[in-house]
Scaffold this active site. Structure first.
Site, PDB file in Angstrom:
ATOM      1  CB  VAL A   6     -20.848   2.397   0.143  1.00  0.00           C
ATOM      2  CG1 VAL A   6     -20.050   3.685   0.207  1.00  0.00           C
ATOM      3  CG2 VAL A   6     -20.485   1.595  -1.082  1.00  0.00           C
ATOM      4  CB  SER A   7     -25.024   0.128   2.877  1.00  0.00           C
ATOM      5  OG  SER A   7     -24.523   0.493   4.138  1.00  0.00           O
TER       6      SER A   7
END
Length: 191
Positions: A6-7
């Site tokens: 995930v970012s």
């Protein structure tokens, strides 16, 4: 092996783990932008370092490998050259891959395009909000009373750490308040 990405640290990974845990011996995780180069992605680096010829790296969607076409292709090429397969569970590139293909390349290109679209829409939304007088971001920690206390303590010669501890704010907040004050003083002197 699996890779969950995930970012940001605030984003949830459960959905990816739900898909990967039942089929993977080990799952690597990272919470960094998929646009970064492979050498700046610790989870991907750890997975690549752990994988051996004949292994398979599994991702829920191809954009978990990267949202930068060039970096995604570099990662895929490295894996395929070492005899490591890639399995994509969802999306247009779903399936097992042992070499580059048009579908994989296209899926990475689409992931990069989606990221660009998200950035553009976010930028446009922030600009529209600013025009209406709303400014996003975190609320300010430093009010007028705290700012006055910070400036008074600095005038007494206290260090930034002492001020932060005494006022009950972070070192960064003190530094920001002092920088803002210096900038305002410089502008007033020029006027």
């Amino acid at each position: 092996m699996g890779l969950v990405r995930v970012s940001t640290k605030k984003q949830e990974t459960e959905r990816q783990y739900d898909a990967l845990d039942p089929i993977c011996v080990r799952v690597f995780e990272e919470k960094v932008s998929g646009k970064l180069s492979v050498d700046l992605r610790p989870g991907l680096q750890a997975a690549i370092g752990y994988l051996r010829e004949g292994d398979m790296l599994t991702v829920q969607e191809v954009d978990r490998l990267g949202r930068n076409l060039l970096e995604g292709l570099i990662a895929l090429n490295d894996l395929f050259e070492r005899g490591i397969a890639v399995k994509v569970l969802e999306g247009i590139a779903s399936g097992e891959h042992t070499e580059r293909s048009f579908v994989l390349d296209m899926a990475l290109a689409l992931a990069e395009d989606r990221r660009r679209d998200i950035v553009r829409k976010t930028r446009n939304g922030l600009e529209a909000a600013r025009k209406r007088g709303r400014v996003g971001g975190r609320p300010r920690v430093i009010d007028d009373d705290k700012r006055a206390a910070i400036l008074a303590r600095r005038d007494k010669g206290e260090s930034i750490r002492e001020i932060a501890s005494g006022v009950g704010v972070s070192v960064g907040a003190v530094h920001g308040a002092l920088s803002e004050h210096s900038t305002l003083e410089a502008v007033e002197q020029e006027a």
